[in-house]
Design an enzyme around this catalytic site. Structure first.
Site, PDB file in Angstrom:
ATOM      1  CB  CYS A 270      58.568  57.492 -58.123  1.00  6.38           C
ATOM      2  SG  CYS A 270      57.366  58.179 -57.204  1.00  6.38           S
TER       3      CYS A 270
ATOM      4  CD  GLU B 208      61.286  52.870 -62.119  1.00  8.84           C
ATOM      5  OE1 GLU B 208      62.639  53.043 -62.191  1.00  8.84           O
ATOM      6  OE2 GLU B 208      60.861  53.095 -61.206  1.00  8.84           O
TER       7      GLU B 208
HETATM    8  P1  NAD Z   1      65.595  59.779 -65.689  1.00 10.39           P
HETATM    9  O1  NAD Z   1      66.340  59.764 -64.406  1.00 10.39           O
HETATM   10  O2  NAD Z   1      65.895  59.505 -66.950  1.00 10.39           O
HETATM   11  O3  NAD Z   1      65.982  61.717 -66.034  1.00 10.39           O
HETATM   12  C1  NAD Z   1      65.713  62.664 -64.385  1.00 10.39           C
HETATM   13  C2  NAD Z   1      66.146  63.936 -64.660  1.00 10.39           C
HETATM   14  O4  NAD Z   1      67.651  63.502 -65.262  1.00 10.39           O
HETATM   15  C3  NAD Z   1      65.931  64.658 -66.013  1.00 10.39           C
HETATM   16  O5  NAD Z   1      65.539  65.892 -65.454  1.00 10.39           O
HETATM   17  C4  NAD Z   1      66.978  64.286 -66.850  1.00 10.39           C
HETATM   18  O6  NAD Z   1      67.020  65.103 -68.112  1.00 10.39           O
HETATM   19  C5  NAD Z   1      68.448  64.061 -66.624  1.00 10.39           C
HETATM   20  N1  NAD Z   1      69.164  63.261 -66.660  1.00 10.39           N
HETATM   21  C6  NAD Z   1      68.866  62.243 -67.738  1.00 10.39           C
HETATM   22  N2  NAD Z   1      69.610  61.164 -68.068  1.00 10.39           N
HETATM   23  C7  NAD Z   1      71.090  62.245 -67.180  1.00 10.39           C
HETATM   24  C8  NAD Z   1      72.365  61.862 -66.546  1.00 10.39           C
HETATM   25  N3  NAD Z   1      73.385  60.455 -67.286  1.00 10.39           N
HETATM   26  N4  NAD Z   1      73.395  62.236 -66.318  1.00 10.39           N
HETATM   27  C9  NAD Z   1      72.306  63.534 -66.128  1.00 10.39           C
HETATM   28  N5  NAD Z   1      71.266  63.794 -65.765  1.00 10.39           N
HETATM   29  C10 NAD Z   1      70.728  63.067 -66.130  1.00 10.39           C
HETATM   30  O7  NAD Z   1      63.536  59.429 -65.191  1.00 10.39           O
HETATM   31  P2  NAD Z   1      62.884  60.427 -65.698  1.00 10.39           P
HETATM   32  O8  NAD Z   1      62.930  58.607 -66.784  1.00 10.39           O
HETATM   33  O9  NAD Z   1      62.745  61.192 -65.724  1.00 10.39           O
HETATM   34  O10 NAD Z   1      62.422  60.058 -64.957  1.00 10.39           O
HETATM   35  C11 NAD Z   1      61.591  58.481 -64.193  1.00 10.39           C
HETATM   36  C12 NAD Z   1      62.090  57.905 -63.300  1.00 10.39           C
HETATM   37  O11 NAD Z   1      62.074  58.741 -62.255  1.00 10.39           O
HETATM   38  C13 NAD Z   1      62.025  56.319 -62.900  1.00 10.39           C
HETATM   39  O12 NAD Z   1      63.367  55.765 -62.694  1.00 10.39           O
HETATM   40  C14 NAD Z   1      60.875  57.175 -61.808  1.00 10.39           C
HETATM   41  O13 NAD Z   1      59.911  55.737 -60.646  1.00 10.39           O
HETATM   42  C15 NAD Z   1      61.618  57.962 -60.968  1.00 10.39           C
HETATM   43  N6  NAD Z   1      61.312  58.511 -59.818  1.00 10.39           N
HETATM   44  C16 NAD Z   1      60.819  58.568 -58.359  1.00 10.39           C
HETATM   45  C17 NAD Z   1      60.910  59.595 -57.971  1.00 10.39           C
HETATM   46  C18 NAD Z   1      60.613  59.638 -56.464  1.00 10.39           C
HETATM   47  O14 NAD Z   1      60.616  60.206 -55.745  1.00 10.39           O
HETATM   48  N7  NAD Z   1      61.545  58.624 -56.160  1.00 10.39           N
HETATM   49  C19 NAD Z   1      58.848  60.199 -58.663  1.00 10.39           C
HETATM   50  C20 NAD Z   1      59.452  60.344 -60.023  1.00 10.39           C
HETATM   51  C21 NAD Z   1      59.428  59.441 -60.731  1.00 10.39           C
END
Ligand code: NAD
Length: 500
Positions: free
Chosen positions: A282, A384
């Protein structure tokens, strides 16, 4: 031999019963190496009930005793550093050194949490009115939930539960279903350190488990890190159910390259920040704004060689610099953004779309991609991508660079490369971004300073770790006291004031 990743509830490994599973891949080879049991509503609720039952006695445990466990946990994390890094590389694909570094960044937060008794100190004012003293104390909230993304399976969990637990809360962690093993290992190590059963629980799952955590009346607070779309849903749903929420979202982090920057050093820094962990951070730099045409031309030349020389492969090999992407679907998504950039009219200087690893044909690899002449209206710039794709924009001056950065919907991190203190100061003051680096490409704050972006990168008001987390995981109680003397004060119908 494949494996099934279980839940960890009430101090024990619990095998999933829902018959709802998801395959786990080794992204370096593309092989299915296991599966994860995804919780149904009952299993997610069981984890909440375990945490609820453990809360009263954990909250009543003196903070010094709570942190003794964290000291031991810290020690165990160091002992098991290589094992944890190996778990991360196996399921995520990043290099072992990068995985190790991410655990060390998580350990910094555990060390900060070891200062719990000091961080939880209240304030005291004596004699605020005649014979009346006031003091405040920070009390735990109850059961807190943490929902984490795939890209840092250990570090982001360690941003959350050690501090929540140091504050006297109990916790339910719902890790990403793409690389879930590390979370169970962390919970086991917490128990080896002496944590009572039920204080930390791990429930594997997808949106079904998340939905339970966001709506269940026994959850007091939710910490979320993931993509912006989900962060917004999590923030709105949990807040509508009366919970305290911090929800970190996605990002597009800019690095501004000023004409006076040391271009060699800046190019080294940007290549690491853009392509390290295959751009799945991120805080990755995904947009460079080169100030001046000559800066842009020179900088692109320096980047080009470095991107072409990237050593791509299995993160277990020590010479590898960039591993695969997390899944085949994600690689296709990233590739489709590269197609889009070409259609939008950006100049694709390096095209990694057809990259093939010489031996690991089924791994989820993508070569580094580099775009020049990207314009602020293009979707490859506004959205992104979360892969090894770097966009270079050309700005006439710092003012224009700042305008673009400030108009961008995301606001996680940004950086400037310059030798001018004035430009750096101007940039740090004017950028509408949560975390700023000066000649540093990935400005992730250290554990005593809180982490958090602005705009669509963060929903909520208190960041992860640092003193923000102490505030997030506690609520402040104010006590006013008077110990009556023999002298009668009598009845007073007016509001109490400190004035005579
Ligand atoms: P994601 O949003 O797909 O998933 C994150 C979490 O949410 C997982 O545990 C997943 O099971 C859950 N999830 C997914 N879809 C959901 C839904 N519809 N309803 C409820 N829960 C749901 O993210 P990812 O692909 O695992 O991670 C990458 C993303 O995370 C990127 O966008 C990255 O920028 C972001 N990120 C942000 C930070 C920060 O501190 N700002 C840090 C790390 C990653």
């Amino acid at each position: 031999m494949t494996y099934t990743v279980p839940h960890f509830i009430q101090g024990k490994i619990v095998q999933g019963r829902s018959n709802h599973t998801q395959p786990l891949y080794n992204p370096a080879t593309g092989e299915i190496i296991g599966q994860v049991a995804l919780a149904d509503k009952q299993e997610a609720t069981a984890a909440i009930f375990a945490a609820k039952a453990a809360f009263p006695s954990w909250a009543a445990t003196p903070a010094t005793q709570r942190t003794q466990i964290l000291f031991k946990f810290n020690h165990l994390l160091h002992q098991h550093l290589d094992e944890l890094a190996e778990l991360i590389t196996r399921e995520h694909g990043k290099t072992l050194t990068d995985a190790r570094g991410s655990v060390l960044r998580g350990i910094e937060v555990v060390e900060f949490a070891c200062g719990g008794p000091n961080l939880l100190k209240g304030a005291f004012s004596d004699n605020v009115s005649k014979g009346i003293d006031t003091y405040s104390m920070r009390q735990p909230l109850g059961v807190c939930a943490g929902i984490t993304p795939f890209n840092f399976p250990a570090m982001i969990a360690l941003w959350m539960f050690p501090l929540a637990i140091a504050c006297g809360n109990t916790f339910v962690l719902k890790p990403s279903e793409k690389d879930p093993s590390c979370s169970v290992r962390l919970a086991q190590l917490m128990h080896e350190a002496g944590l009572p059963d039920g204080v930390l629980n791990v429930v594997q799952g997808d949106k079904i488990a998340v939905e339970v955590l966001l709506t269940h009346p026994d959850i007091a607070a939710v910490s979320f890190v993931g993509s912006t779309n989900v962060a917004e849903i999590v923030y709105k749903t949990a807040a509508a159910h009366g919970k305290r929420v911090q929800a970190m979202g996605g990002a597009k982090n800019h690095a501004v390259i000023m004409p006076d920057a040391d271009l060699e050093q800046a190019a080294d820094a940007i290549v690491g920040a853009a392509y390290g962990s295959a751009g799945e951070r991120c805080m990755a730099i995904s947009a460079v704004v080169a100030v001046g045409e000559s800066t842009a031309n020179h900088f692109i030349n320096k980047l080009k060689n470095r991107v072409l020389d990237l050593k791509i492969g299995d993160g277990h090999s020590p010479e590898v610099e960039m591993g695969p992407l997390i899944t085949a679907e994600h690689r296709e998504r990233v590739k489709s953004y590269v197609d889009l950039g070409v259609n939008e009219g950006a100049k694709l200087v390096i095209d990694g779309r057809d990259y093939q690893h010489p031996t690991l044909k089924n791994g989820f690899y993508l070569g580094g991609c580099l775009f020049d002449h990207v314009a602020p209206h293009m979707r490859i710039y506004r959205e992104e991508i979360f892969g090894p794709v770097l966009c270079v924009l050309r700005a006439p001056d710092l003012e224009t660079a700042l305008q673009w950065i400030n108009a961008h919907p995301f606001g996680n991190g940004t950086a400037i490369f310059t030798q001018s203190g004035h430009s750096a100061r101007e940039f740090a003051t004017q950028a509408q971004i949560g975390m700023v680096g000066i000649n540093l490409p990935i400005p992730v704050p250290s554990a005593a300073h809180s982490f958090g972006g602005w705009k669509l990168s963060f929903f909520g008001d208190t960041g992860m770790y640092g003193t923000d987390a102490i505030h997030f995981y506690t609520r402040l109680k104010k006590v006013l006291e008077r110990w009556p003397s023999a002298v009668k004060v009598g009845v007073d119908f007016n509001i109490p004031t400190a004035r005579a």
